[in-house]
Design a protein around this motif. Structure first.
Motif, PDB file in Angstrom:
ATOM      1  N   ALA A 116       0.846  -1.200   0.000  1.00  0.00           N
ATOM      2  CA  ALA A 116       0.000   0.000   0.000  1.00  0.00           C
ATOM      3  C   ALA A 116       0.876   1.242   0.000  1.00  0.00           C
ATOM      4  CB  ALA A 116      -0.888  -0.007   1.237  1.00  0.00           C
ATOM      5  N   ARG A 117       0.434   2.288  -0.686  1.00  0.00           N
ATOM      6  CA  ARG A 117       1.084   3.599  -0.595  1.00  0.00           C
ATOM      7  C   ARG A 117       0.014   4.673  -0.713  1.00  0.00           C
ATOM      8  NH1 ARG A 117       1.571   2.205  -5.942  1.00  0.00           N
ATOM      9  NH2 ARG A 117       1.197   3.964  -7.340  1.00  0.00           N
ATOM     10  N   PHE A 118       0.305   5.826  -0.107  1.00  0.00           N
ATOM     11  CA  PHE A 118      -0.689   6.901  -0.104  1.00  0.00           C
ATOM     12  C   PHE A 118      -0.760   7.599  -1.464  1.00  0.00           C
ATOM     13  CE2 PHE A 118      -0.242   6.350   4.407  1.00  0.00           C
ATOM     14  CZ  PHE A 118      -1.476   6.714   4.923  1.00  0.00           C
ATOM     15  N   LEU A 119      -1.991   7.892  -1.895  1.00  0.00           N
ATOM     16  CA  LEU A 119      -2.209   8.765  -3.056  1.00  0.00           C
ATOM     17  C   LEU A 119      -2.609  10.149  -2.547  1.00  0.00           C
ATOM     18  CD1 LEU A 119      -4.183   6.237  -5.285  1.00  0.00           C
ATOM     19  CD2 LEU A 119      -1.798   6.958  -5.555  1.00  0.00           C
ATOM     20  N   ASP A 120      -3.400  10.156  -1.482  1.00  0.00           N
ATOM     21  CA  ASP A 120      -3.667  11.371  -0.722  1.00  0.00           C
ATOM     22  C   ASP A 120      -4.175  10.942   0.647  1.00  0.00           C
ATOM     23  OD1 ASP A 120      -6.501  10.959  -0.833  1.00  0.00           O
ATOM     24  OD2 ASP A 120      -6.576  11.924  -2.807  1.00  0.00           O
ATOM     25  N   ARG A 121      -4.671  11.862   1.433  1.00  0.00           N
ATOM     26  CA  ARG A 121      -5.037  11.598   2.827  1.00  0.00           C
ATOM     27  C   ARG A 121      -6.047  10.449   2.986  1.00  0.00           C
ATOM     28  NH1 ARG A 121      -6.840  15.668   7.601  1.00  0.00           N
ATOM     29  NH2 ARG A 121      -4.720  16.365   7.429  1.00  0.00           N
ATOM     30  N   ASN A 122      -6.903  10.262   1.993  1.00  0.00           N
ATOM     31  CA  ASN A 122      -7.942   9.225   2.095  1.00  0.00           C
ATOM     32  C   ASN A 122      -7.874   8.185   0.989  1.00  0.00           C
ATOM     33  OD1 ASN A 122      -9.559  11.916   3.242  1.00  0.00           O
ATOM     34  ND2 ASN A 122      -9.812  10.037   4.426  1.00  0.00           N
ATOM     35  N   ARG A 123      -6.789   8.181   0.220  1.00  0.00           N
ATOM     36  CA  ARG A 123      -6.722   7.201  -0.872  1.00  0.00           C
ATOM     37  C   ARG A 123      -5.374   6.485  -0.864  1.00  0.00           C
ATOM     38  NH1 ARG A 123      -7.088   8.862  -6.256  1.00  0.00           N
ATOM     39  NH2 ARG A 123      -6.034  10.745  -5.533  1.00  0.00           N
ATOM     40  N   LEU A 124      -5.469   5.165  -1.069  1.00  0.00           N
ATOM     41  CA  LEU A 124      -4.262   4.341  -1.131  1.00  0.00           C
ATOM     42  C   LEU A 124      -4.226   3.620  -2.468  1.00  0.00           C
ATOM     43  CD1 LEU A 124      -4.602   2.518   2.327  1.00  0.00           C
ATOM     44  CD2 LEU A 124      -2.984   4.358   1.819  1.00  0.00           C
ATOM     45  N   PRO A 271      11.698   1.842  10.934  1.00  0.00           N
ATOM     46  CA  PRO A 271      10.269   1.661  10.628  1.00  0.00           C
ATOM     47  C   PRO A 271      10.033   1.561   9.116  1.00  0.00           C
ATOM     48  CG  PRO A 271      10.644   3.584  12.011  1.00  0.00           C
ATOM     49  CD  PRO A 271      11.983   3.119  11.558  1.00  0.00           C
ATOM     50  N   ASN A 272       9.083   0.724   8.726  1.00  0.00           N
ATOM     51  CA  ASN A 272       8.735   0.579   7.296  1.00  0.00           C
ATOM     52  C   ASN A 272       7.738   1.660   6.898  1.00  0.00           C
ATOM     53  OD1 ASN A 272      10.214  -1.811   6.868  1.00  0.00           O
ATOM     54  ND2 ASN A 272       8.547  -3.044   7.722  1.00  0.00           N
ATOM     55  N   VAL A 273       8.230   2.892   6.814  1.00  0.00           N
ATOM     56  CA  VAL A 273       7.313   3.962   6.396  1.00  0.00           C
ATOM     57  C   VAL A 273       7.815   4.663   5.141  1.00  0.00           C
ATOM     58  CG1 VAL A 273       6.333   4.394   8.691  1.00  0.00           C
ATOM     59  CG2 VAL A 273       8.382   5.618   7.983  1.00  0.00           C
ATOM     60  N   ASP A 274       9.052   4.360   4.756  1.00  0.00           N
ATOM     61  CA  ASP A 274       9.642   5.104   3.634  1.00  0.00           C
ATOM     62  C   ASP A 274       9.014   4.761   2.288  1.00  0.00           C
ATOM     63  OD1 ASP A 274      10.792   2.741   4.454  1.00  0.00           O
ATOM     64  OD2 ASP A 274      12.781   3.186   3.692  1.00  0.00           O
ATOM     65  N   GLY A 275       8.362   3.589   2.186  1.00  0.00           N
ATOM     66  CA  GLY A 275       7.750   3.231   0.903  1.00  0.00           C
ATOM     67  C   GLY A 275       6.278   3.615   0.814  1.00  0.00           C
ATOM     68  N   ALA A 284       2.220  15.718   9.249  1.00  0.00           N
ATOM     69  CA  ALA A 284       3.539  16.280   9.570  1.00  0.00           C
ATOM     70  C   ALA A 284       4.524  15.151   9.835  1.00  0.00           C
ATOM     71  CB  ALA A 284       3.417  17.179  10.786  1.00  0.00           C
ATOM     72  N   LEU A 285       5.747  15.309   9.327  1.00  0.00           N
ATOM     73  CA  LEU A 285       6.795  14.310   9.515  1.00  0.00           C
ATOM     74  C   LEU A 285       7.948  14.931  10.297  1.00  0.00           C
ATOM     75  CD1 LEU A 285       6.903  12.875   5.851  1.00  0.00           C
ATOM     76  CD2 LEU A 285       5.495  12.096   7.769  1.00  0.00           C
ATOM     77  N   ASP A 286       8.703  14.092  11.031  1.00  0.00           N
ATOM     78  CA  ASP A 286       9.879  14.628  11.729  1.00  0.00           C
ATOM     79  C   ASP A 286      11.075  14.634  10.777  1.00  0.00           C
ATOM     80  OD1 ASP A 286      10.990  12.087  11.603  1.00  0.00           O
ATOM     81  OD2 ASP A 286      10.719  11.634  13.728  1.00  0.00           O
ATOM     82  N   ASP A 287      12.268  14.942  11.310  1.00  0.00           N
ATOM     83  CA  ASP A 287      13.461  15.065  10.460  1.00  0.00           C
ATOM     84  C   ASP A 287      13.847  13.751   9.798  1.00  0.00           C
ATOM     85  OD1 ASP A 287      13.483  17.600  11.291  1.00  0.00           O
ATOM     86  OD2 ASP A 287      15.130  17.385  12.741  1.00  0.00           O
ATOM     87  N   HIS A 288      13.393  12.625  10.366  1.00  0.00           N
ATOM     88  CA  HIS A 288      13.712  11.312   9.786  1.00  0.00           C
ATOM     89  C   HIS A 288      12.612  10.801   8.866  1.00  0.00           C
ATOM     90  CE1 HIS A 288      17.096  11.087  12.535  1.00  0.00           C
ATOM     91  NE2 HIS A 288      16.268  11.368  13.535  1.00  0.00           N
TER      92      HIS A 288
END
Ligand SMILES: Cc1cc2nc3c(=O)[nH]c(=O)nc-3n(C[C@H](O)[C@H](O)[C@H](O)COP(=O)(O)OP(=O)(O)OC[C@H]3O[C@@H](n4cnc5c(N)ncnc54)[C@H](O)[C@@H]3O)c2cc1C
Ligand SMILES: NC(=O)c1ccc[n+]([C@@H]2O[C@H](COP(=O)([O-])OP(=O)(O)OC[C@H]3O[C@@H](n4cnc5c(N)ncnc54)[C@H](O)[C@@H]3O)[C@@H](O)[C@H]2O)c1
Length: 480
Positions: A116-124, A271-275, A284-288
């Protein structure tokens, strides 16, 4: 692209994803649980369970090796590496199968396969074929090993925990990089199963221990079994014909070169969030590049997006992943009426021998919170009655309490039965017990918990509440 709509999408069918699913299902049936890989969870496949199975084999071997201390001689001790690894996988597969059975009992229509990946706030996007619109989304994508680039030079002999459990036989030797929880647990187990182990650290830390006195004690203890330099100076790693060559400084011997069959990288996890294309999610994201979130609601800002388990990098532990998934799934269901969930007293156990338990506040956090107005009680297990009886009399427990209130705040332990004493301490901290309250509880004889009582008495005296600790007090019988 096909299109589908749900109320709640949960990304990742690991521990956090599954508890999120159960909690979300109380609110709606329009749910999608999305998994990109295999069902079965990291814990069961390559984490908690196979590591504890390997440790159990190591404990059996160690028990035979130390039996002569009791006058019991088991004869020649032989470790059959193939049989050890076969049992690890066989039992592991049972655990995995039971988890898979649970996930596969969820209605097929509520399960989707693909990254899964985000297309926008409510769409994957799920893979290339499906666009999923979801009113709320839970990210529960877990973590993966982080491997510093210089270790890649080990080539095909570079392993992470996942690979270790797939070995057909035990290797002759392993260089372990990273004396964190994974490195210590797996490295010590391998060593006790007859594998030559050398462990290299970077920061000086020993596992999760933050109390300098316990750290030093643990370092000395581990070094009796295998070489562990927590702040090693490694100049090169190289794949050679014979295996992996590591060049490092070794005290008085200066620059040394040693060759190992394998290099195990236990150098932390990411964490597996980069993909996930989080930049499209509008959070909002932090520096990492990690989402900012509220640890009590698991909500990212005021968005309908929640993040649970290793993916949020807060407390990457199984029970925390389960709690967080439950809170995130429930809040996804009730959004925008989100609520704070129960966050328990921090408790972590490393299944080394002696075990390590960390409970409540660390010594630095205690210092900060109490502005120096705290005391530390301590006990050594070297002369503790029950520990000596069992021949497991190595260890140190340090307990922290607040001056004035007498509240128990936290503890670190490196010692026998720390997995159990850690629980007692965590329960006391969560119930906000004073050290006196804890001392009012029953203590049997002869048990390792009598050591805990000695540490608490020491603490109460230093908090100016209890009397001075009497040496060889008769409460504890001989040797407490
Ligand atoms: C060797 C080892 C030993 C451990 N031992 C212990 C222990 O003894 N006690 C303890 O408390 N903790 C232990 N842990 C930690 C514990 O295993 C983890 O904290 C916990 O399993 C994390 O659960 P999770 O649900 O966050 O992640 P996971 O179980 O990893 O689930 C995440 C899921 O998300 C999926 N996914 C990822 N990206 C996507 C995507 N884009 N789309 C769809 N799906 C995706 C993954 O395939 C995976 O199935 C250990 C960890 C390791 C590595
Ligand atoms: N018993 C348990 O509960 C258990 C067991 C295993 C894992 N876990 C969880 O998994 C998490 C991850 O474990 P982990 O051991 O991978 O991570 P960790 O963060 O605990 O340890 C990583 C270690 O690697 C060291 N390191 C980093 N780069 C290095 C380098 N270049 N060379 C040498 N050393 C280096 C770090 O200084 C640290 O000591 C833990 O924080 C824990 O939450 C829990």
């Amino acid at each position: 692209m096909n299109k589908q709509q749900v109320d709640i999408a949960i990304i990742g069918a690991g521990t956090a994803g599954m508890t999120a699913y159960f909690a979300a299902r109380k609110h709606t049936d329009r749910i999608a649980l999305i998994e990109s890989d295999r069902y079965g969870t990291m814990c069961a496949r390559v984490g908690c369970m196979p590591s504890k199975l390997l440790i159990a084999a190591a404990e059996a071997a160690h028990g035979l090796k130390t039996a002569p201390m009791f006058g019991v001689s088991p004869g020649e001790v032989r470790v059959d590496g193939r049989a050890v690894m076969a049992r690890v996988r066989q039992e592991r597969d049972r655990f995995v199968a039971s988890v898979v059975e649970t996930v596969e009992s969820f209605p097929q229509t509520q399960r989707l396969m693909g990254p899964a990946r985000f297309l926008d706030r409510n769409r994957l996007a799920i893979g290339d074929d499906l666009e999923l619109e979801a009113r709320r989304i839970v990210i529960a994508t877990g973590s993966r090993p982080h491997i510093p680039s210089f270790l890649q030079a080990a080539g095909d002999r570079l392993m992470v925990n996942d690979d270790l459990f797939e070995l057909e036989d035990l290797p002759e030797s392993v260089a372990v990089f990273g004396p964190g929880v994974i490195g210590l647990e797996l490295g010590q187990a391998l060593s006790r199963l007859g594998v030559r182990v050398r462990m290299f650290g970077r920061s000086g830390a020993v596992g999760p221990i933050r109390d300098p006195q316990i750290s030093q004690y643990a370092l000395e203890t581990f070094n009796r079994e295998f070489a562990l330099d927590p702040a090693a100076e490694v100049s090169s790693v190289r794949r050679t014909e014979k295996g992996v060559e590591v060049c490092f400084r070794n005290g008085d011997r200066g620059e040394v070169t040693e060759t190992f069959d394998y290099l195990l990288a236990a150098t932390g996890r990411r964490p597996n969030v980069d993909g996930l294309a989080l930049d499209k999610a509008g959070i909002a994201l932090d520096d990492h590049g990690l989402p900012l979130f509220d640890r009590f609601t698991l909500q990212c800002g005021d968005s309908p997006i929640f993040i649970a388990g290793d993916a949020n990098n807060d407390l990457p532990l199984l029970h925390e992943a389960a709690d967080e998934g439950r809170i995130a799934g429930d809040n996804a269901g009730r959004y925008p009426d989100v609520r704070s969930g129960l966050r328990r007293t921090p408790l972590a156990v490393a299944f080394t021998d002696p075990q390590i338990a960390t409970v409540g506040l660390t010594i630095d956090q205690v210092d900060e919170q109490c502005r120096g107005c705290f005391a530390v009680g301590q006990v050594s297990f070297e002369n503790q009655g029950r520990s000596r009886v069992m021949g497991r009399n190595r260890g140190l427990l340090r307990v922290y309490g607040e001056q004035g209130t007498g509240l128990f705040l936290g503890a670190e332990m490196f010692g026998p039965a720390a997995e159990h004493i850690g629980h007692l301490l965590a329960w006391a901290a969560q119930k906000r017990m004073t050290v006196s309250d804890m001392l009012d509880m029953p203590f049997y004889h002869p048990v390792v918990e009598e050591g805990l009582r000695s540490a608490l008495k020491d603490l109460n005296h230093k908090l100016h509440i209890g009397p001075e600790v009497v040496k060889n007090c008769m409460d504890c019988g001989p040797g407490a």
